[in-house]
Enzyme design. Structure first.
Site, PDB file in Angstrom:
ATOM      1  N   CYS A 181       0.843  -1.215   0.000  1.00  0.00           N
ATOM      2  CA  CYS A 181       0.000   0.000   0.000  1.00  0.00           C
ATOM      3  C   CYS A 181       0.868   1.251   0.000  1.00  0.00           C
ATOM      4  O   CYS A 181       0.540   2.252  -0.657  1.00  0.00           O
ATOM      5  CB  CYS A 181      -0.914   0.015   1.222  1.00  0.00           C
ATOM      6  SG  CYS A 181      -2.046  -1.380   1.301  1.00  0.00           S
TER       7      CYS A 181
HETATM    8  C1  BEZ Z   1       0.528  -4.596   1.868  1.00  0.00           C
HETATM    9  O1  BEZ Z   1       0.108  -3.504   1.506  1.00  0.00           O
HETATM   10  O2  BEZ Z   1       1.709  -4.892   1.787  1.00  0.00           O
HETATM   11  C2  BEZ Z   1      -0.416  -5.604   2.425  1.00  0.00           C
HETATM   12  C3  BEZ Z   1      -1.572  -5.207   3.066  1.00  0.00           C
HETATM   13  C4  BEZ Z   1      -2.417  -6.143   3.601  1.00  0.00           C
HETATM   14  C5  BEZ Z   1      -2.124  -7.479   3.473  1.00  0.00           C
HETATM   15  C6  BEZ Z   1      -0.973  -7.881   2.811  1.00  0.00           C
HETATM   16  C7  BEZ Z   1      -0.120  -6.933   2.275  1.00  0.00           C
END
Ligand code: BEZ
Length: 211
Positions: free
Chosen positions: A45
Site C-alpha cells: 500500500c
Molecule cells: C501490503 O500492503 O503490503 C499488504 C496489506 C495487507 C495485506 C498484505 C499486504
C-alpha cells in the site's frame, strides 16, 4: 449492496485527510477514481499511494479527482503519510477517507469476507462526470495494482464516451481503434470519411479520432 457498472456511484459523507467530504459534491461533475487499500502502515500500500501521488498531473490533465480509502482512521492516514514521504519521496496529495467502521467500504462492496473480513481488498472504481460507475477492478492484498493501467482505462473510457469506437487489446493512447459494431457502414462513412480497414465486417479498424 453490490455496485455494478452503470449504477449511480453511492453517495456518502465521510471524514478524510482533507476534511469532511460529501462524495458527489466533492466530485462536482469531474471524473473520479475511488480506490481502497487494505491497511495503513503496510508495504505494498505504501508503494501504491506514493506512485498514485506522483501521477497527480496525469489525473488532473484528464479531469480526474482521486480519493483513497481504508478501514483506518484519518489520524492513521496522516501519520502514515510521513512514512510514504520518507520511502516514496512524496506524500499523498489527494484525500484519504477514514472508514474505521467500514461504512463506505460496505456501500461499495470493498470487503470480501472470504478473503479477509476486516480489511478492504484493492478496489478501483472509475466514476464518470454523470456519477455512473464506468469501471471496477479488484485485486487481492498481495498484488499491488498498476496505476498506469488505471490511466490507460481512463483514456479509453473518455475516448469511447465521445466517439463511436471501442479500444482493442492492449490499446494505448494514439493507437488505432475499432468502430463499434452498432454503427452501420453508411453511418461510419459519415463519421470516418477517411475510411477504415475492414478486416471482417464486424472488425473495422480506424485511426484514433481526435477531439
Ligand atoms: C501490503 O500492503 O503490503 C499488504 C496489506 C495487507 C495485506 C498484505 C499486504
Amino acid at each position: 449492496m453490490t455496485v455494478q457498472l452503470g449504477d449511480v456511484a453511492p453517495d456518502f459523507t465521510a471524514d478524510t485527510t482533507e476534511g469532511t467530504i460529501n462524495f458527489h459534491s466533492w466530485k462536482d461533475g469531474s471524473w473520479a477514481v475511488l480506490f481502497s487499500h487494505p491497511k495503513d502502515f503496510t508495504p505494498v500500500c505504501t508503494t501504491e499511494l506514493g506512485y498514485t501521488a506522483k501521477l497527480r498531473s496525469e489525473f488532473a490533465a484528464r479531469n480526474v479527482k482521486v480519493i483513497g480509502l481504508s478501514c483506518d482512521s484519518v489520524e492513521d492516514h496522516r501519520a502514515w503519510s510521513q512514512d510514504i514521504l520518507d520511502t516514496q519521496g512524496i506524500s499523498p496529495n489527494f484525500p484519504m477517507i477514514g472508514d474505521p467502521d467500514a461504512t463506505v467500504a460496505n456501500l461499495y462492496g470493498m470487503i470480501h469476507p472470504n478473503a479477509n473480513d476486516t480489511m478492504t481488498v484493492r478496489s478501483v472504481f472509475v466514476i464518470g462526470p454523470d456519477n455512473l460507475v464506468k469501471l471496477m477492478i479488484t485485486y487481492p492484498a498481495s498484488t499491488g495494482r498498476n496505476f498506469d493501467e488505471v490511466l490507460r482505462v481512463v483514456d479509453s473510457l473518455q475516448l469511447t464516451a465521445n466517439h463511436k469506437v471501442a479500444t482493442p487489446v492492449n490499446w494505448q493512447q494514439g493507437d488505432d481503434v475499432i468502430i463499434v459494431p452498432a454503427l452501420s457502414n453508411a453511418e461510419a462513412a459519415e463519421r470516418f470519411p477517411g475510411g477504415w480497414d475492414e478486416q471482417k465486417p464486424y472488425l473495422r479498424v480506424v485511426a484514433q479520432p481526435t477531439g
